[in-house]
Structure formats: C-alpha cells, structure tokens
Design a protein around this motif. Sequence first.
Motif, PDB file in Angstrom:
ATOM      1  N   VAL B 225       0.847  -1.197   0.000  1.00 13.34           N
ATOM      2  CA  VAL B 225       0.000   0.000   0.000  1.00 13.34           C
ATOM      3  C   VAL B 225       0.883   1.248   0.000  1.00 13.34           C
ATOM      4  CG1 VAL B 225      -1.930  -1.100   1.205  1.00 13.34           C
ATOM      5  CG2 VAL B 225      -0.151   0.011   2.526  1.00 13.34           C
ATOM      6  N   VAL B 226       0.225   2.352  -0.326  1.00 13.22           N
ATOM      7  CA  VAL B 226       0.878   3.657  -0.199  1.00 13.22           C
ATOM      8  C   VAL B 226       0.152   4.412   0.909  1.00 13.22           C
ATOM      9  CG1 VAL B 226       1.336   5.854  -1.333  1.00 13.22           C
ATOM     10  CG2 VAL B 226       1.597   3.736  -2.593  1.00 13.22           C
ATOM     11  N   VAL B 227       0.929   4.959   1.835  1.00 11.99           N
ATOM     12  CA  VAL B 227       0.339   5.593   3.008  1.00 11.99           C
ATOM     13  C   VAL B 227       0.083   7.067   2.729  1.00 11.99           C
ATOM     14  CG1 VAL B 227       0.627   6.029   5.472  1.00 11.99           C
ATOM     15  CG2 VAL B 227       1.615   3.989   4.452  1.00 11.99           C
ATOM     16  N   GLY B 228      -1.112   7.518   3.074  1.00  6.73           N
ATOM     17  CA  GLY B 228      -1.447   8.929   2.928  1.00  6.73           C
ATOM     18  C   GLY B 228      -1.462   9.609   4.285  1.00  6.73           C
ATOM     19  N   GLN B 229      -2.500  10.377   4.549  1.00  7.78           N
ATOM     20  CA  GLN B 229      -2.576  11.115   5.813  1.00  7.78           C
ATOM     21  C   GLN B 229      -2.887  10.161   6.980  1.00  7.78           C
ATOM     22  OE1 GLN B 229      -6.085  13.516   6.302  1.00  7.78           O
ATOM     23  NE2 GLN B 229      -7.010  12.634   4.488  1.00  7.78           N
ATOM     24  N   CYS B 230      -2.468  10.558   8.157  1.00 10.61           N
ATOM     25  CA  CYS B 230      -2.726   9.771   9.361  1.00 10.61           C
ATOM     26  C   CYS B 230      -3.448  10.649  10.387  1.00 10.61           C
ATOM     27  CB  CYS B 230      -1.421   9.255   9.954  1.00 10.61           C
ATOM     28  SG  CYS B 230      -0.617   8.014   8.925  1.00 10.61           S
ATOM     29  N   ASP B 231      -4.311  10.017  11.157  1.00 15.03           N
ATOM     30  CA  ASP B 231      -5.092  10.772  12.132  1.00 15.03           C
ATOM     31  C   ASP B 231      -5.546   9.830  13.247  1.00 15.03           C
ATOM     32  OD1 ASP B 231      -6.526  12.764  13.322  1.00 15.03           O
ATOM     33  OD2 ASP B 231      -8.291  12.540  12.054  1.00 15.03           O
ATOM     34  N   GLN B 232      -5.223  10.176  14.462  1.00 15.24           N
ATOM     35  CA  GLN B 232      -5.683   9.442  15.649  1.00 15.24           C
ATOM     36  C   GLN B 232      -5.371   7.946  15.565  1.00 15.24           C
ATOM     37  OE1 GLN B 232      -9.851  10.301  15.867  1.00 15.24           O
ATOM     38  NE2 GLN B 232      -9.492  12.494  15.774  1.00 15.24           N
ATOM     39  N   GLY B 233      -4.145   7.630  15.173  1.00 16.91           N
ATOM     40  CA  GLY B 233      -3.752   6.225  15.132  1.00 16.91           C
ATOM     41  C   GLY B 233      -4.255   5.475  13.920  1.00 16.91           C
ATOM     42  N   TRP B 234      -4.841   6.177  12.981  1.00 13.17           N
ATOM     43  CA  TRP B 234      -5.315   5.552  11.737  1.00 13.17           C
ATOM     44  C   TRP B 234      -4.626   6.241  10.565  1.00 13.17           C
ATOM     45  CZ3 TRP B 234      -9.470   1.887  11.199  1.00 13.17           C
ATOM     46  CH2 TRP B 234     -10.024   1.482  12.428  1.00 13.17           C
ATOM     47  N   CYS B 235      -4.410   5.503   9.503  1.00  7.71           N
ATOM     48  CA  CYS B 235      -3.799   6.093   8.316  1.00  7.71           C
ATOM     49  C   CYS B 235      -4.597   5.698   7.079  1.00  7.71           C
ATOM     50  CB  CYS B 235      -2.356   5.604   8.132  1.00  7.71           C
ATOM     51  SG  CYS B 235      -1.229   6.263   9.377  1.00  7.71           S
ATOM     52  N   GLU B 236      -4.638   6.637   6.157  1.00  9.23           N
ATOM     53  CA  GLU B 236      -5.317   6.349   4.893  1.00  9.23           C
ATOM     54  C   GLU B 236      -4.324   5.665   3.960  1.00  9.23           C
ATOM     55  OE1 GLU B 236      -6.483   9.712   2.541  1.00  9.23           O
ATOM     56  OE2 GLU B 236      -8.331   8.718   1.906  1.00  9.23           O
ATOM     57  N   VAL B 237      -4.698   4.509   3.431  1.00  7.38           N
ATOM     58  CA  VAL B 237      -3.797   3.786   2.541  1.00  7.38           C
ATOM     59  C   VAL B 237      -4.496   3.566   1.206  1.00  7.38           C
ATOM     60  CG1 VAL B 237      -2.590   2.597   4.400  1.00  7.38           C
ATOM     61  CG2 VAL B 237      -4.560   1.502   3.339  1.00  7.38           C
ATOM     62  N   SER B 238      -3.697   3.483   0.161  1.00 10.06           N
ATOM     63  CA  SER B 238      -4.271   3.163  -1.151  1.00 10.06           C
ATOM     64  C   SER B 238      -3.524   1.963  -1.712  1.00 10.06           C
ATOM     65  CB  SER B 238      -4.188   4.356  -2.089  1.00 10.06           C
ATOM     66  OG  SER B 238      -2.890   4.873  -2.110  1.00 10.06           O
ATOM     67  N   ALA B 239      -4.301   1.073  -2.332  1.00  3.29           N
ATOM     68  CA  ALA B 239      -3.727  -0.147  -2.885  1.00  3.29           C
ATOM     69  C   ALA B 239      -3.986  -0.183  -4.386  1.00  3.29           C
ATOM     70  CB  ALA B 239      -4.351  -1.371  -2.202  1.00  3.29           C
ATOM     71  N   ALA B 240      -3.358  -1.137  -5.047  1.00  2.00           N
ATOM     72  CA  ALA B 240      -3.511  -1.258  -6.504  1.00  2.00           C
ATOM     73  C   ALA B 240      -4.982  -1.425  -6.866  1.00  2.00           C
ATOM     74  CB  ALA B 240      -2.718  -2.464  -6.997  1.00  2.00           C
ATOM     75  N   GLY B 241      -5.356  -0.879  -7.996  1.00  2.00           N
ATOM     76  CA  GLY B 241      -6.740  -0.991  -8.443  1.00  2.00           C
ATOM     77  C   GLY B 241      -7.591   0.175  -7.998  1.00  2.00           C
ATOM     78  N   GLY B 242      -6.979   1.188  -7.389  1.00  2.00           N
ATOM     79  CA  GLY B 242      -7.727   2.375  -6.986  1.00  2.00           C
ATOM     80  C   GLY B 242      -8.427   2.227  -5.646  1.00  2.00           C
ATOM     81  N   PHE B 243      -8.112   1.201  -4.872  1.00  2.00           N
ATOM     82  CA  PHE B 243      -8.748   1.036  -3.567  1.00  2.00           C
ATOM     83  C   PHE B 243      -8.086   1.968  -2.554  1.00  2.00           C
ATOM     84  CE2 PHE B 243      -9.459  -2.922  -5.770  1.00  2.00           C
ATOM     85  CZ  PHE B 243     -10.806  -3.103  -5.562  1.00  2.00           C
ATOM     86  N   ARG B 244      -8.912   2.645  -1.773  1.00  2.00           N
ATOM     87  CA  ARG B 244      -8.378   3.589  -0.779  1.00  2.00           C
ATOM     88  C   ARG B 244      -9.241   3.511   0.471  1.00  2.00           C
ATOM     89  NH1 ARG B 244      -6.885   9.808  -1.987  1.00  2.00           N
ATOM     90  NH2 ARG B 244      -5.284   8.771  -3.160  1.00  2.00           N
ATOM     91  N   GLY B 245      -8.611   3.407   1.604  1.00  2.00           N
ATOM     92  CA  GLY B 245      -9.363   3.328   2.843  1.00  2.00           C
ATOM     93  C   GLY B 245      -8.459   3.546   4.042  1.00  2.00           C
ATOM     94  N   TRP B 246      -9.062   3.592   5.233  1.00  2.00           N
ATOM     95  CA  TRP B 246      -8.314   3.866   6.464  1.00  2.00           C
ATOM     96  C   TRP B 246      -8.092   2.566   7.226  1.00  2.00           C
ATOM     97  CZ3 TRP B 246      -6.822   8.805   8.310  1.00  2.00           C
ATOM     98  CH2 TRP B 246      -7.211   9.875   7.487  1.00  2.00           C
ATOM     99  N   VAL B 247      -6.848   2.371   7.658  1.00  2.00           N
ATOM    100  CA  VAL B 247      -6.521   1.207   8.474  1.00  2.00           C
ATOM    101  C   VAL B 247      -5.750   1.683   9.708  1.00  2.00           C
ATOM    102  CG1 VAL B 247      -6.418  -0.338   6.487  1.00  2.00           C
ATOM    103  CG2 VAL B 247      -4.335   0.778   7.275  1.00  2.00           C
ATOM    104  N   LYS B 248      -5.703   0.831  10.722  1.00  2.00           N
ATOM    105  CA  LYS B 248      -4.962   1.201  11.926  1.00  2.00           C
ATOM    106  C   LYS B 248      -3.477   1.296  11.603  1.00  2.00           C
ATOM    107  CE  LYS B 248      -8.090  -0.436  15.436  1.00  2.00           C
ATOM    108  NZ  LYS B 248      -8.451  -1.486  16.372  1.00  2.00           N
ATOM    109  N   ALA B 249      -2.817   2.285  12.232  1.00  2.00           N
ATOM    110  CA  ALA B 249      -1.410   2.554  11.897  1.00  2.00           C
ATOM    111  C   ALA B 249      -0.503   1.385  12.279  1.00  2.00           C
ATOM    112  CB  ALA B 249      -0.940   3.823  12.600  1.00  2.00           C
TER     113      ALA B 249
END
Lengths: 593, 255
Positions: B225-249
């Motif tokens: 994944v590629v890591v984007g912004q992080c907030d309150q112990g969570w980070c926004e990640v994007s994966a191949a195929g255009g999927f983007r979502g927040w996961v725990k850091a």
Amino acid sequence: MTRRISIFLLALVFPLMALADPAKLTVEADRTSVTVGERINLTVTLEGDGVKYGSPFQLPDLSPYLTLVGQRGPFSESSTTIINGRMERSAKVSITYQFEARKAGTIKIPPLSYPVENRTARSNPIEIAISDAVRPTVIEGDTGWRPPSDPYVRVELDKDEAYVGEQIVATVYLYYRNDFINPELAPIDTGTDFIESKLGYATSLDPKTETFGGERWKVAYLYSQALFPIKAGEALIRPVTFKYFVATGRRSFFGPVTEGYAVSSDPIKIKIKPLPVAGRPADFEGEVGSFDIKVTPSFGSLKANEQFKFTVSIEGTGHMDYISKPRFEPPEGFDLYTEGVEKDYLKDKGRAVGRRRFKMILVPHKEGKHVLPPFTLSYFDPESGQYKTAKSPGVRLMVSPGDKSSEPLPLAASEPEVISAVGADLRYVKPDLDEYDGSVGWLGYSPAFAAAQLAPAAAVLASIFLRRRKDKLRHDVAFARRLRANKESARAMREARAALAKGDSAQACADVYRALAGFVSDNLNLAEAGLTAAEVTDALLEAGASEEAVELTRELLGSCDMARFGLGEGTDARSIVDKGEALLARLAKETRQ
Amino acid sequence: MKRTANLILALLAAIIMPLSAGASSAAARYNHGNELYKAGEYAKAAEEYNKAIEEGGANAMAYYNLGNARLKSGDLGRAVMAYLKAKELAPRDPDIEYNLDYARGLVKTQLPPLERGPFSKAFFWVLNLFSANGWTAIAAVIYWAAAAAGVWFAVSRGRGGKEAAKPVLYTLLALSAMALVFTAVRVKLDVLTPRAVILADKVSALSGPGDNNKVLFETSEGVEVVVGQCDQGWCEVSAAGGFRGWVKADSFERL
C-alpha cells in the motif's frame, strides 16, 4: 371612466394570456411505493413555449432514503402547429433520474423550481413510501445459511476430496441483493497445487432468485474451471476477487460518482489423496480419469516396406498434459514411428474432456496377413478407486510382397519429451560475501553529490561570461581601450622609473607624459595622436574627474612637455614621476565607469 | 611537512578503519546468516541478515536473503518488504523478481494487477533497468558531459567549432532531459512515495479513521500500500486498483 378603461384592458390582455403556453415543470414517479433495495424512476419534464434547458435541474437531497444511481437524458423535443393560421411552437425537455431505496420511511419530494425567462416554473410535490424488504417465511430446503456479505462470491467444488490428477470442477457463483456496475472477476488462482482448464463462463449476469435465511438473493453463475491436483496433501484454492462499483449518490460534472469495492471468496482447502500403491500396473505412468483408445483406420492393405499411417486417439476425463503415449510393442518385422501429437480440450456434461491423438507410421517388412497387438494405456479410475487398462482393437494389415529395392522413407524423429514444471519454490539464498558493499541511501541526499552538480553549471556560466567578454573586446574598441588603459599607463610609468634610474630625466618625463596622455586617450577613447592638453582637460571633466585632478593633469602634462623638450631648467623629474603615479591612481578612481 | 603528512594519514585511518570494520562485520553477519539459513534456522538467519544491514548499510543480496529467511519462517508481510527493498537496489536481478512474485502469490488478498499500455510498458521496462541511485548517477554523468559540451560550444571560436559542438550538445541535452525524467520517476516511486506493507493477517479498510466507519475493502498480510494522511492512530492507505481506505497505523510497516 378609469374603471371602463381597466375592464377594456383586461378584456384585451386575458385572451392574449390564454394564447401563451406558460412553461410547465412536472415530476413523475414510476411508482410511489417501493421496498428497500428496489429502484424508482423520477422523470422531470419541462415544457412550454420556447423553453430552453440551460442549467441542470436542482434535485433536493433525498438521502438517506433515496440514493441517485443513474440518469437518462436530457431528452428534448419540439413541435410546431398551425391552428387557425396561427403558428405555435412548443418545446419539451425531460430527464429521468434513477434512485435506489436505501432506508424505510416516507419521503416527500418538495416541488422543484426552474427559471424560465422572467418567471420560475414549479413542479408538483411527490410522496414516496419506502418499506422494509419483506422477509418471507423460511421455505422448505432453506438451510438458514445466508451470504455473509452483499455481494458475495462463492466457489463450489463438485467433490470434497480427490485423488492426485483427478478432475475437480470448481464453479464460481455470485450472490447479491443490491445492483452494482462494472463488475470484474479474476480467475481462480490455482497456485502450485493444481493445473487447470477453463470450462465456461457467463457472458452476462443471468441471476435466478433464491431464498437464504429468509432473504431473497440473486444468484448468478460466473464461470467454472476444471482443476487437476498435482500433489497429495491439503490443497488450497485461493480466494477469488470480485471487483465492482456502486453509485455514491453524489454527482460530478461527468455524471453520477461511483466507488470501487472488492470482495473475495473464502479460501477452500481440499484433501488430495495419493494414488494407491496396491494393484498399480507396472506400466502405469500417472494417468487418472477414465479413458478410451481408438485406432483409425484399423485396417490396411499395402506392400512390404511401405508406410501405413494411422492415428491412435485417447479420450477421457484426465488432463491431457498427463497422458503419455500408449504402450505398443510392434512385432518382429515391423517398425513403428510417431509422426506427431495433437491434443484437444473439450467439454462434456460440465466436465473437461481431453483428447490426445498420436499420428503414427507403421512400416511392415514381411508380407502376409497380420493382426497387430492392441495399444494399451493403464490408468487409475477414481470413480471405482481401481487401476484399469484401456485397450484399442488390434490393427489388421494385409501386406503383399513389395519392391525389394524400396526402403522405408526417412522419418522424423520420435516425439520429443517436453519439459514441464511439477512444483515451485523460492529461489535459493545468495552466496557468501567476501566484502559487504552497503549503500546509505539515495545519492541525492548526499551534500557532496548535490554540491558537485553545481560545478558544471558554474563552468558553463563562466565560459559564457568569458566568451561574451572576448566578443566585447573584439567588437567594442572603447571597452577594449578602457580595459588596457591602466595596464598601458602602468607600463609607461615603469619605463619612466627605469629612465629615471638611468639618469635620463627627459625620457622619464616623456614616459610620464605618454602614461598620462595614453591613460586619458584609452580611458576616454580619444585619438592619442595630436591630443592637446586642452582636449585632455575637457575630456577628463566630461568623464567625471574633479576640477582639482584636471588642473593637476594639465600642470603635470605641461611640466612634462617642458622637461622632455629640455625647456624646464631645474625640473625635478623624480617629483614628476611621483606625481604622475599618484595622479594616475586618482584619475583611475574618479573616471571609473 | 612530515608532521602534516602523518596527521593526514592518521585522520584518513580514523575515517576508513571504522568503515572497513563495519563492512567486514556486516559480511561476517551475512555469511553467518547463510549458515543458519542452510541449517534451517530461518528466524535466526533473518536476525543476522538484519544486523548485517544495520551495520553495513543497504545491500540487495542481504535484503534478498532476508526476504527468503522471513518467508521460510512464515513472516510473509516482512518478506515482501525485504524483497521490495532488494528490488529497489537491484531492479534487474531475476532471482529477486521471481521470489517477490512468489511471495506476492501467497498473499491472501489478490488485488487486480495494473494494466499498462504498450508505451507505459516500454517506459517502465527502461525505468526498471536501474535503481534510483543508478538513474541518479547516469543523469549526473550525462549532465556533466552536456555541461562539458556547453563549455566547448561557448568557448569555440568561429563557425566551424560551434557547428561541431552543436549536435553533441543537443544530443547530450536531450539525453540529460530523458535521464532526468527517469531519475525523477524512480526517485518518486522508491524514495519519496511512502510505501508500506500490511503485516496484520486480515485488515478491513474503512471509509474513515475509526471503527464505526463503513468497510470499503479487505486486505491481508503482504498487501503493498501507499500511506497517505494519518489521524488518531489511523492512516489512509491506497492499494492497486484504486482502492483507498483507512486502516490502523499498527497494521502495516513502512518500507
């Protein structure tokens, strides 16, 4: 009187108002009662004289009850009619919005408004009742299982366990309740546990409705694959990923905004049994399935040493890559050659069926009637759990005496063995190192490397500067003379000092004069020949020299003139040289450009 | 004079000795890791390879062997990380490519592969010939050559000299621009992009930071994944195929 005029005007205006067809905005729903998950079409129509569709219709926010999932239109039509000789034009624009019901409740769609010329057209309000999906009572055969997600991908196998090499049919189904768009599905990743063969796939979703856990789901066949396990143990069928998009309800310039999602099937582990050792024929080479052997043609009439070409076909449910050449021992006096091998993959009753054809050439060397032994293939039949042997009918040949000089035609070499992978693993670790060559990071972060990149740019800039300076020296005489003024005057002063040292005062004064006159002429770009003291003073004043310096110059030039022509009795040549040096320095400073 | 020379020699020795000591120690660690690997002690081998990298710096072979040791010891996510680092350093090594593909094949959540057109394929084929440092060095060498040609062009007298320098200068400038583009892309992908690998067995990517958000897609150990912004112990990640979502850091580790 006023009242009469008013009545007259009203009588005049009312018919005109009636003639005009005012713009009318209507909203129609194809249904006013839906259940959650169903879709509803709202058609917004604007019609009237000369209406034009400019800015889009402003739909109210209907969330969380309704979510916009599609749009058709705008469709426009216009018509012209002539009634009693009067021409009337009307236009109509309509857009159909498709919404999906997401939450139960009653939603009132307020009147829409749309500006038409100087007025605003308003539509009628509409009320939509949304009810929860009705859960039917559990029907017979409903096991209570319910797909864990919507949509849900499920891979079904036709058996719970299999032998190595036995065909397993995996069928992939999609379970869903809500519609989606742009579905994409990856094939089953068989990894290193299976080899596979495609059986079929759906060209479009053709779902049937089934009930699971009291809910109605759409179930669509997606595709099926035949899997052939290649090793005993626990084999893994990896998750199949299904990618799809759903409408978010938001709109952009290009239309409804969608979001992509993916869902994967559960991995499936299946037990793969090894082939039994007991009863294994000596010539068994790993074929698993059910096979038949045919020979065509099975009869031939030819002369000795001639070629008899025929085809041995093996057809069955095993994977054709596993089928080896059937066993056949030609009797003495017969030579057998393989000319080529072909294989086909077919489908029969939802299972993969293969056919491998061996094109062969038999060359008899002795005449007579012959019935050759059959071609045989030993295989393991997983249905019965036993080893079996398929046999072809024996080929019958009538061989007549041939031309003794005739020799068999040269034949191609027998079928080459084809290498195929039977497993996969990591490539091994790299060998030991004598020296460890580690890097610390990207070169660009190194200050030395970054600084080194400035040198070429500095070299280019310096060379451009030098080039321009040279060009200027070549083409700008005044600039070139100004540059050399100091150098030339300094040299003349050195010569004056040398003359002074030799006791030649006249020459020293002449050199001082030359230094001063040269400096002025070079620095101010004047012709040195015939330069008079008056010209020098004028030029110096113009170049910015102070009056005091100009006066000193004039005096010194006069003293030099007198001394060099021997007219200045008692002239102190050393003093003239000293003054000349000081004056040159002062003039250089005051006339600097 | 002699004293100065001795001082310089002492300074050089002080600089070089620790480096060579670190390098030899790293080589010993690496070789010991190989011994442990061959003995089937994969976890211990991974520790040795890690120490070799810590002491001697990044090395493609060390990262490759580390990936093997981690994969053999069941640490799929960190194995993918090690192979990715190895590939950054030696992008043309077929063994690294093979084992990275093998490890990716073991990832439970298979994301759709990137589809590239012929131009894009050709571009990435060239791009993958060299690492970020390789492309940077190539760009620097061509840039220096172009600068030398620029000096030649600037100082040349007469039409003949300039005409001779011009094609060389223009060719080198064009090559320099191309190398700069490849360098920029390689550096962007390898150095500047905050890449990470999911380490948790199964991770749900949500629509926002917090458990109460909607699940957008599922990922699993080893997904890149590629890591984007992080907030309150969570980070926004994007994966191949255009999927983007927040996961725990703490569910992923950055490269």
